[in-house]
Design a protein around this motif. Structure first.
Motif: not given
Length: 160
Positions: A49-54, A57-66
Motif C-alpha cells: 500500500a505504501s509503494a502504491l500510494r507513493r 503521489a507522483g513517485e513513478h519509480d515503482i521498483t524503488a517504491n517497492l
C-alpha cells in the motif's frame, strides 16, 4: 536458491530483532496470498500500500517504491536469484558428462549453443536429466547462456 532463502528464514526465526523481511519476500507473500485466495499479512499489505500510494503521489519509480531498486553498482536480487538457478542447471549438465573438465566444459557449451528444437545427433547425450536441464535453460535463459567452454568452467568453479 531455496537453500539461501531457508538459511535467511532460519536466521530470521532465531534472531527476529536483527532481521527485516526482504522486499522481494514481501511481494512473493502478497502474490502467494492473492493466488491462494487467503488474506494478506498486515505488514505485507502495508508495504504494498505504501509503494502504491507513493506511485499515485507522483513517485513513478515503482521498483524503488517497492524497495527493489538495488544499490548503485549492485545487481537486483531477482537477477542474482535468476543467475544462480541458471548456473545450477549448467553445473548439473557439466557434472553428468564424462571426460576431463575441459572436455565436459566444451560439450556443455556445445549443448547450450545448439538450438533447443534441433534433435541431437546420434551418440550425443540423451539422458532425461540433461535434456530437462537444457530445456529449462533455453526456456528461461535463452540469450543469456554462456557460449564458451572457459565461461562454463568459471560457472562450475564458482559453485564449488
Amino acid at each position: 536458491m531455496k537453500m539461501i532463502n531457508d538459511i535467511y528464514d532460519l536466521q530470521a526465526a532465531w534472531f527476529p530483532s536483527q532481521f527485516q523481511t526482504r522486499p522481494i519476500d514481501v511481494l512473493r507473500e502478497v502474490l502467494s496470498a492473492l493466488d491462494e485466495g487467503r488474506p494478506v499479512r498486515r505488514d505485507a499489505a502495508a508495504h504494498l500500500a505504501s509503494a502504491l500510494r507513493r506511485y499515485i503521489a507522483g513517485e513513478h519509480d515503482i521498483t524503488a517504491n517497492l524497495g527493489l531498486r538495488p544499490s548503485k553498482g549492485k545487481r537486483a536480487q531477482l537477477s542474482i536469484e535468476r543467475k544462480a538457478v541458471r548456473d545450477s542447471h549448467i553445473r548439473a549438465i557439466f557434472d553428468q558428462l564424462p571426460g576431463t573438465r575441459t572436455d565436459r566444459a566444451k560439450r556443455t557449451a556445445a549443448l547450450l549453443t545448439a538450438l533447443p528444437a534441433v534433435a541431437l545427433p546420434a551418440g550425443e547425450i540423451t539422458e532425461g536429466d540433461v535434456m530437462a536441464h537444457l530445456a529449462e535453460l533455453h526456456r528461461e535463459h535463452g540469450s543469456e547462456l554462456p557460449r564458451s567452454w572457459p565461461h562454463i568452467l568459471r560457472v562450475v568453479d564458482a559453485g564449488q
